[in-house]
Design a protein around this motif. Structure first.
Motif, PDB file in Angstrom:
ATOM      1  N   SER A 115       0.821  -1.207   0.000  1.00  0.00           N
ATOM      2  CA  SER A 115       0.000   0.000   0.000  1.00  0.00           C
ATOM      3  C   SER A 115       0.858   1.261   0.000  1.00  0.00           C
ATOM      4  O   SER A 115       0.607   2.204  -0.763  1.00  0.00           O
ATOM      5  CB  SER A 115      -0.928  -0.009   1.221  1.00  0.00           C
ATOM      6  N   ALA A 116       1.887   1.282   0.845  1.00  0.00           N
ATOM      7  CA  ALA A 116       2.746   2.460   0.940  1.00  0.00           C
ATOM      8  C   ALA A 116       3.508   2.707  -0.354  1.00  0.00           C
ATOM      9  O   ALA A 116       3.591   3.842  -0.845  1.00  0.00           O
ATOM     10  CB  ALA A 116       3.727   2.302   2.103  1.00  0.00           C
ATOM     11  N   LEU A 117       4.055   1.645  -0.937  1.00  0.00           N
ATOM     12  CA  LEU A 117       4.822   1.800  -2.172  1.00  0.00           C
ATOM     13  C   LEU A 117       3.926   2.160  -3.349  1.00  0.00           C
ATOM     14  O   LEU A 117       4.321   2.934  -4.227  1.00  0.00           O
ATOM     15  CB  LEU A 117       5.595   0.512  -2.463  1.00  0.00           C
ATOM     16  N   ARG A 118       2.718   1.628  -3.359  1.00  0.00           N
ATOM     17  CA  ARG A 118       1.775   1.965  -4.426  1.00  0.00           C
ATOM     18  C   ARG A 118       1.431   3.459  -4.369  1.00  0.00           C
ATOM     19  O   ARG A 118       1.305   4.126  -5.399  1.00  0.00           O
ATOM     20  CB  ARG A 118       0.523   1.109  -4.295  1.00  0.00           C
ATOM     21  N   LYS A 119       1.298   3.981  -3.153  1.00  0.00           N
ATOM     22  CA  LYS A 119       1.006   5.413  -2.999  1.00  0.00           C
ATOM     23  C   LYS A 119       2.164   6.256  -3.522  1.00  0.00           C
ATOM     24  O   LYS A 119       1.962   7.250  -4.238  1.00  0.00           O
ATOM     25  CB  LYS A 119       0.743   5.737  -1.530  1.00  0.00           C
ATOM     26  N   LEU A 120       3.381   5.865  -3.205  1.00  0.00           N
ATOM     27  CA  LEU A 120       4.552   6.589  -3.695  1.00  0.00           C
ATOM     28  C   LEU A 120       4.609   6.581  -5.219  1.00  0.00           C
ATOM     29  O   LEU A 120       4.841   7.611  -5.857  1.00  0.00           O
ATOM     30  CB  LEU A 120       5.829   5.959  -3.138  1.00  0.00           C
ATOM     31  N   GLU A 121       4.386   5.436  -5.797  1.00  0.00           N
ATOM     32  CA  GLU A 121       4.495   5.301  -7.248  1.00  0.00           C
ATOM     33  C   GLU A 121       3.350   6.016  -7.962  1.00  0.00           C
ATOM     34  O   GLU A 121       3.520   6.528  -9.066  1.00  0.00           O
ATOM     35  CB  GLU A 121       4.522   3.812  -7.617  1.00  0.00           C
ATOM     36  N   ARG A 122       2.198   6.082  -7.307  1.00  0.00           N
ATOM     37  CA  ARG A 122       1.054   6.769  -7.916  1.00  0.00           C
ATOM     38  C   ARG A 122       1.303   8.276  -7.997  1.00  0.00           C
ATOM     39  O   ARG A 122       0.876   8.951  -8.937  1.00  0.00           O
ATOM     40  CB  ARG A 122      -0.213   6.486  -7.107  1.00  0.00           C
ATOM     41  N   LEU A 123       2.017   8.812  -6.998  1.00  0.00           N
ATOM     42  CA  LEU A 123       2.303  10.252  -7.009  1.00  0.00           C
ATOM     43  C   LEU A 123       3.232  10.625  -8.155  1.00  0.00           C
ATOM     44  O   LEU A 123       3.196  11.747  -8.652  1.00  0.00           O
ATOM     45  CB  LEU A 123       2.925  10.664  -5.669  1.00  0.00           C
ATOM     46  N   ILE A 167      12.987  13.466  -2.690  1.00  0.00           N
ATOM     47  CA  ILE A 167      12.936  12.921  -1.341  1.00  0.00           C
ATOM     48  C   ILE A 167      11.734  13.436  -0.547  1.00  0.00           C
ATOM     49  O   ILE A 167      11.235  12.774   0.360  1.00  0.00           O
ATOM     50  CB  ILE A 167      14.255  13.251  -0.607  1.00  0.00           C
ATOM     51  N   GLN A 168      11.230  14.632  -0.885  1.00  0.00           N
ATOM     52  CA  GLN A 168      10.143  15.209  -0.107  1.00  0.00           C
ATOM     53  C   GLN A 168       8.915  14.303  -0.063  1.00  0.00           C
ATOM     54  O   GLN A 168       8.193  14.260   0.928  1.00  0.00           O
ATOM     55  CB  GLN A 168       9.757  16.590  -0.670  1.00  0.00           C
ATOM     56  N   VAL A 169       8.654  13.585  -1.157  1.00  0.00           N
ATOM     57  CA  VAL A 169       7.496  12.697  -1.187  1.00  0.00           C
ATOM     58  C   VAL A 169       7.663  11.562  -0.186  1.00  0.00           C
ATOM     59  O   VAL A 169       6.716  11.170   0.495  1.00  0.00           O
ATOM     60  CB  VAL A 169       7.288  12.137  -2.608  1.00  0.00           C
ATOM     61  N   VAL A 170       8.889  11.027  -0.078  1.00  0.00           N
ATOM     62  CA  VAL A 170       9.160   9.976   0.885  1.00  0.00           C
ATOM     63  C   VAL A 170       8.968  10.500   2.307  1.00  0.00           C
ATOM     64  O   VAL A 170       8.347   9.852   3.158  1.00  0.00           O
ATOM     65  CB  VAL A 170      10.594   9.428   0.710  1.00  0.00           C
ATOM     66  N   LEU A 171       9.484  11.688   2.565  1.00  0.00           N
ATOM     67  CA  LEU A 171       9.370  12.271   3.905  1.00  0.00           C
ATOM     68  C   LEU A 171       7.912  12.534   4.257  1.00  0.00           C
ATOM     69  O   LEU A 171       7.469  12.284   5.378  1.00  0.00           O
ATOM     70  CB  LEU A 171      10.170  13.578   3.974  1.00  0.00           C
TER      71      LEU A 171
END
Length: 343
Positions: free
Chosen positions: A166-174, A179-183
């Motif tokens: 779920s977390a990685l899917r959210k990152l990839e969807r953005l 790095i700001q997105v990860v933070l």
């Protein structure tokens, strides 16, 4: 990397100083403060004689503009033969023409990225086979940036596979590099109270002692001991009893607050002197404002309306300060403290 180099080399020199967070100290306290800290460290062993006879190692960490370097150089005495000065900066222009050689920080290799990520996510070097593809996706997103690997690994630590997915899917969807997105993903995973604590530390309490921060948070009605648990999420850190955070994480926090409202008077926290003065002088505050931290060293005297704080009904922190007693600004409050909210 600069810390590693400093640790490896310092035994070869007569005197050493690692001056961390150079820009932050310079902007908050001024040139004399930075200069005095530097030469206090270098002069600890008076038996070695003058600095111009010593072999000295200096690291100036996080220098942001050429003016800072030039002013410090004008105040510095000559150093002994074979002395070394290392400067870290995110702006290559700061270094051009001022140093003998520039070393560009490279992203970690895949193997080193994997090692760092695993230490944060699993507290060991290995992992179970069901995580293999998810780890590859996480490493591809972090792109070898140590802070991104640390924060992302800490975020996913001890979580089952479906939460990783779920977390990685959210990152990839953005689909936004950086790095700001990860933070921000790590911030989004905090509960409401801990988010408030995190923003308070970023805007008002970075660099203060743990005891002070806990006392202030308790006064505000927060559960300080629980809130400071975000150390485990790599968003803040504790060094020698001082609460700290990486400047990129602080920048992310500032951006979160700025996005609350286009008008500064509609934001929860104010720390920019110009914005604060505009809000207070023009009586544009609102019930959204919870805290104000105003540095007086760069502004002239000003008078506040007797009614300005009546609009700021939810204010719980007002800090007016001048670092190192610099500046002679006088803040005039015609109605004294009568118009302040009880909080």
């Amino acid at each position: 990397m600069a810390k590693v180099v400093f640790t490896k080399l310092c035994s070869q020199f007569d005197s050493c100083c690692f001056l961390k967070n150079f820009t932050e100290k310079y902007e908050k306290h001024g040139l004399e403060y930075v200069r005095d800290e530097l030469f206090r460290e270098l002069s600890k062993d008076t038996s070695l004689g003058r600095l111009d006879r010593r072999r000295v190692l200096i690291v100036l960490d996080d220098v942001s503009n050429t003016k800072q370097l030039d002013e410090l150089k004008s105040e510095a005495p000559p150093l002994g033969p074979s002395s070394k000065v290392i400067i870290t900066s995110r702006d290559k222009h700061v270094l051009n023409g001022r140093v003998d050689k520039i070393h560009e920080a490279k992203a970690l290799s895949y193997n080193n990225s994997l090692e760092l990520f695993n230490l944060k996510a699993f507290h060991k070097d290995g992992y179970e086979s069901e995580y293999e593809e998810l780890i590859k996706r996480a490493l591809a997103y972090a792109k070898g940036i140590p802070l991104a690997l640390t924060v992302l690994g800490s975020l996913l630590q001890s979580r089952p596979v479906d939460q990783w997915e779920s977390a990685l899917r959210k990152l990839e969807r953005l689909a936004i590099e950086g790095i700001q997105v990860v933070l921000k993903l790590s911030y989004d995973g905090l509960d409401d109270e801990v988010r408030e604590i995190f923003l308070d530390i970023a805007c008002f309490f970075k660099g203060r002692s743990r005891e002070y921060v806990e006392a202030m948070l308790d006064i505000f009605g927060f559960h300080a001991s629980i809130g400071l648990g975000i150390v485990d999420k790599a968003l803040i850190s504790l060094h020698h009893g001082v609460v700290w955070m990486h400047d990129l994480i602080q920048s992310m926090a500032f951006e979160i607050v700025r996005k609350e409202c286009k008008n500064p008077g509609g934001r929860s926290r104010l720390w920019n002197s110009n914005e604060i003065i505009d809000v207070l002088k023009d009586n544009r505050g609102s019930g959204a404002i919870q805290g104000i931290s105003l540095c007086l060293s760069q502004i002239k005297d000003f008078e506040l309306s007797a009614y300005v704080f009546r609009e700021v009904a939810n204010l719980r922190l007002l800090k007016l300060y001048s670092p190192n007693d610099k500046g002679s600004c006088t803040v005039k409050l015609p109605s004294g403290l009568q118009s302040f909210p009880n909080s």
